[in-house]
Motif scaffolding. Structure first.
Motif, PDB file in Angstrom:
ATOM      1  N   LEU A   1      -4.922   7.412  -1.218  1.00 60.21           N
ATOM      2  CA  LEU A   1      -3.684   7.088  -0.497  1.00 60.21           C
ATOM      3  C   LEU A   1      -2.713   6.312  -1.372  1.00 60.21           C
ATOM      4  O   LEU A   1      -1.498   6.513  -1.314  1.00 60.21           O
ATOM      5  CB  LEU A   1      -4.007   6.278   0.761  1.00 60.21           C
ATOM      6  CG  LEU A   1      -4.882   6.957   1.814  1.00 60.21           C
ATOM      7  CD1 LEU A   1      -5.165   5.995   2.965  1.00 60.21           C
ATOM      8  CD2 LEU A   1      -4.260   8.240   2.333  1.00 60.21           C
ATOM      9  N   ALA A   2      -3.248   5.416  -2.191  1.00 65.10           N
ATOM     10  CA  ALA A   2      -2.384   4.667  -3.105  1.00 65.10           C
ATOM     11  C   ALA A   2      -1.700   5.610  -4.089  1.00 65.10           C
ATOM     12  O   ALA A   2      -0.491   5.487  -4.365  1.00 65.10           O
ATOM     13  CB  ALA A   2      -3.198   3.609  -3.847  1.00 65.10           C
ATOM     14  N   GLU A   3      -2.459   6.555  -4.605  1.00 65.12           N
ATOM     15  CA  GLU A   3      -1.893   7.528  -5.553  1.00 65.12           C
ATOM     16  C   GLU A   3      -0.801   8.360  -4.895  1.00 65.12           C
ATOM     17  O   GLU A   3       0.198   8.726  -5.534  1.00 65.12           O
ATOM     18  CB  GLU A   3      -3.015   8.436  -6.062  1.00 65.12           C
ATOM     19  CG  GLU A   3      -2.588   9.431  -7.115  1.00 65.12           C
ATOM     20  CD  GLU A   3      -3.769  10.244  -7.620  1.00 65.12           C
ATOM     21  OE1 GLU A   3      -3.607  11.470  -7.775  1.00 65.12           O
ATOM     22  OE2 GLU A   3      -4.848   9.656  -7.850  1.00 65.12           O
ATOM     23  N   ALA A   4      -0.968   8.641  -3.598  1.00 62.03           N
ATOM     24  CA  ALA A   4       0.015   9.443  -2.865  1.00 62.03           C
ATOM     25  C   ALA A   4       1.107   8.593  -2.224  1.00 62.03           C
ATOM     26  O   ALA A   4       1.931   9.123  -1.486  1.00 62.03           O
ATOM     27  CB  ALA A   4      -0.693  10.280  -1.802  1.00 62.03           C
ATOM     28  N   ARG A   5       1.105   7.286  -2.477  1.00 67.63           N
ATOM     29  CA  ARG A   5       2.153   6.368  -2.020  1.00 67.63           C
ATOM     30  C   ARG A   5       2.293   6.351  -0.496  1.00 67.63           C
ATOM     31  O   ARG A   5       3.384   6.543   0.048  1.00 67.63           O
ATOM     32  CB  ARG A   5       3.491   6.686  -2.699  1.00 67.63           C
ATOM     33  CG  ARG A   5       3.439   6.639  -4.221  1.00 67.63           C
ATOM     34  CD  ARG A   5       4.750   7.018  -4.864  1.00 67.63           C
ATOM     35  NE  ARG A   5       5.282   8.285  -4.395  1.00 67.63           N
ATOM     36  CZ  ARG A   5       4.830   9.480  -4.750  1.00 67.63           C
ATOM     37  NH1 ARG A   5       3.819   9.597  -5.585  1.00 67.63           N
ATOM     38  NH2 ARG A   5       5.398  10.572  -4.259  1.00 67.63           N
ATOM     39  N   TYR A   6       1.167   6.134   0.175  1.00 68.05           N
ATOM     40  CA  TYR A   6       1.198   6.006   1.641  1.00 68.05           C
ATOM     41  C   TYR A   6       1.725   4.631   2.032  1.00 68.05           C
ATOM     42  O   TYR A   6       1.516   3.639   1.343  1.00 68.05           O
ATOM     43  CB  TYR A   6      -0.199   6.230   2.229  1.00 68.05           C
ATOM     44  CG  TYR A   6      -0.463   7.688   2.563  1.00 68.05           C
ATOM     45  CD1 TYR A   6      -0.800   8.084   3.845  1.00 68.05           C
ATOM     46  CD2 TYR A   6      -0.333   8.685   1.581  1.00 68.05           C
ATOM     47  CE1 TYR A   6      -1.021   9.423   4.159  1.00 68.05           C
ATOM     48  CE2 TYR A   6      -0.559  10.023   1.879  1.00 68.05           C
ATOM     49  CZ  TYR A   6      -0.897  10.387   3.170  1.00 68.05           C
ATOM     50  OH  TYR A   6      -1.107  11.710   3.475  1.00 68.05           O
ATOM     51  N   LEU A   7       2.413   4.599   3.174  1.00 71.11           N
ATOM     52  CA  LEU A   7       3.014   3.363   3.650  1.00 71.11           C
ATOM     53  C   LEU A   7       1.963   2.367   4.090  1.00 71.11           C
ATOM     54  O   LEU A   7       2.086   1.170   3.825  1.00 71.11           O
ATOM     55  CB  LEU A   7       3.969   3.664   4.814  1.00 71.11           C
ATOM     56  CG  LEU A   7       4.773   2.491   5.357  1.00 71.11           C
ATOM     57  CD1 LEU A   7       5.768   1.979   4.316  1.00 71.11           C
ATOM     58  CD2 LEU A   7       5.498   2.895   6.646  1.00 71.11           C
ATOM     59  N   TRP A   8       0.934   2.856   4.812  1.00 70.03           N
ATOM     60  CA  TRP A   8      -0.145   1.963   5.189  1.00 70.03           C
ATOM     61  C   TRP A   8      -1.449   2.727   5.411  1.00 70.03           C
ATOM     62  O   TRP A   8      -1.464   3.934   5.596  1.00 70.03           O
ATOM     63  CB  TRP A   8       0.201   1.121   6.407  1.00 70.03           C
ATOM     64  CG  TRP A   8       0.229   1.766   7.778  1.00 70.03           C
ATOM     65  CD1 TRP A   8      -0.786   2.425   8.419  1.00 70.03           C
ATOM     66  CD2 TRP A   8       1.330   1.762   8.697  1.00 70.03           C
ATOM     67  NE1 TRP A   8      -0.388   2.821   9.667  1.00 70.03           N
ATOM     68  CE2 TRP A   8       0.896   2.425   9.881  1.00 70.03           C
ATOM     69  CE3 TRP A   8       2.625   1.235   8.659  1.00 70.03           C
ATOM     70  CZ2 TRP A   8       1.719   2.602  10.989  1.00 70.03           C
ATOM     71  CZ3 TRP A   8       3.430   1.408   9.769  1.00 70.03           C
ATOM     72  CH2 TRP A   8       2.979   2.086  10.903  1.00 70.03           C
ATOM     73  N   TYR A   9      -2.540   1.946   5.383  1.00 69.88           N
ATOM     74  CA  TYR A   9      -3.916   2.422   5.539  1.00 69.88           C
ATOM     75  C   TYR A   9      -4.523   1.615   6.677  1.00 69.88           C
ATOM     76  O   TYR A   9      -4.695   0.409   6.570  1.00 69.88           O
ATOM     77  CB  TYR A   9      -4.655   2.178   4.231  1.00 69.88           C
ATOM     78  CG  TYR A   9      -6.053   2.723   4.097  1.00 69.88           C
ATOM     79  CD1 TYR A   9      -6.540   3.753   4.892  1.00 69.88           C
ATOM     80  CD2 TYR A   9      -6.895   2.200   3.108  1.00 69.88           C
ATOM     81  CE1 TYR A   9      -7.822   4.243   4.715  1.00 69.88           C
ATOM     82  CE2 TYR A   9      -8.176   2.692   2.925  1.00 69.88           C
ATOM     83  CZ  TYR A   9      -8.637   3.706   3.734  1.00 69.88           C
ATOM     84  OH  TYR A   9      -9.910   4.189   3.552  1.00 69.88           O
TER      85      TYR A   9
END
Length: 345
Positions: free
Chosen positions: A205-213
């Motif tokens: 998710l970090a690599e894909a630049r997600y707003l939140w987890y």
């Protein structure tokens, strides 16, 4: 003004089962849904919706009527504290704790001739919604659903996926590749993993630049979330269903590096508890993202400054437009006095 009656009212609507991640039960709740109803001697009636009607009726008979009848319904703070005292002796599900408070806010708004969000603060009159998916069958179907959501005006999408760390990581990155860099994406793990799998997905998710987890692990262990935050770069959203309202959220804030916390009328002891959480988060420069839909949470979204989106659930393919949203997929502030329950008839 005094409270003269506390009762429940059933709703003639069947329970609905929605598809979530693998491993979660696929059966509807065994209880009917309806309202907790509080009536005053001025004829003002406040309501709070519940999916636990049998349990709430038992509490009305055992505790709520004796505690509330004869009280001032505008003494919300006193009565909020009294419900927590009852909870100390006769445990209630988290979603039941705040029902009295929600109904009392409904009474207060009607008595003042104002929507509840105006009483709580009146920060905004509209907010964008994000499309919050149920669990679909394949990557291809998720991408098709995403296209339909964007066509309806949504500018943000949150995934509820399968609960398989490898498949969910691949889906998350495929969705980013498909929608491009400008769409806000979020991911909800529905408490499906241990720390190792949560780290694996978090790095994707970090690599894909997600707003939140959101809620990758059960929220019983704050220490596990501290370790997760040290291992991944994606912003964490924490304390969604953890019991204890602002008291527990304070521990999540102090002991993790979360960027967001969850607040809601349903899981934080009504609107009074939800406001406590939002103000606590604001004092740390954190966002308090409102969890779930429904009228109380619509008002909450309008009343607090530190929330980003309204959660609009997408339950079908083809995707149906959410009737609460305008053509830009914005939620417009309710304008009826009180909460504005839409009652049959």
């Amino acid at each position: 003004m005094k409270i003269v009656d506390v009762r429940t009212e059933p709703m003639d609507e069947p329970a609905v089962t929605l598809p979530w991640r693998d491993g979660l039960p696929r059966r509807p709740t065994s209880e009917p849904q309806g309202f907790l109803v509080i009536e005053t001697d001025d004829g003002v009636v406040g309501r709070a919706h519940t999916t636990k009607l049998v349990s709430v009726q038992a509490l009305v008979e055992a505790q709520f009527s004796d505690e509330l009848v004869g009280r001032d319904p505008l003494a919300r703070e006193l009565l909020w504290q009294r419900i927590w005292e009852i909870n100390r002796l006769e445990y209630m599900p988290t979603t039941v704790v705040g029902l009295v408070d929600i109904a009392l806010w409904d009474i207060a708004g009607q008595s003042a001739g104002l929507p509840v969000h105006r009483l709580m603060g009146g920060y905004r009159d509209r907010i964008p919604a994000y499309a919050s998916t149920v669990t679909f069958g394949s990557v291809e179907e998720y991408l098709d659903v995403a296209d339909q959501c964007l066509a309806l005006g949504y500018t943000a999408i949150k995934l509820h996926a399968w609960g398989d760390a490898r498949r969910d990581a691949e889906l998350s990155q495929a969705l980013r590749d498909h929608v491009g860099p400008t769409v806000d994406l979020m991911f909800d793990g529905s408490a499906g993993w241990d720390l190792a799998d949560a780290v694996y997905v978090g790095r994707a998710l970090a690599e894909a630049r997600y707003l939140w987890y959101e809620e990758p692990m059960k929220e019983y262990s704050i220490g596990s979330y501290r370790r997760l935050g040290a291992a991944v770069d994606v912003p964490l959203l924490v304390a969604e269903v953890a019991e204890g309202a602002h008291w527990t959220v304070a521990d999540f804030i102090s002991q993790t590096n979360a960027t967001y916390v969850r607040t809601s009328a349903g899981f934080k002891g009504g609107l009074t508890g939800a406001l406590r959480v939002a103000h606590l988060a604001d004092s740390f420069q954190l966002r308090a993202e409102v969890h779930g839909g429904g009228l109380p949470n619509e008002h909450l979204c309008m009343a607090i400054p530190n929330t980003t989106y309204y959660e609009s659930l997408v339950v079908s393919n083809p995707v149906r437009a959410d009737p609460r949203l305008d053509s830009n997929a914005d939620l417009v502030a309710p304008d009826s006095p009180g909460l504005g329950w839409r009652l049959p008839g």
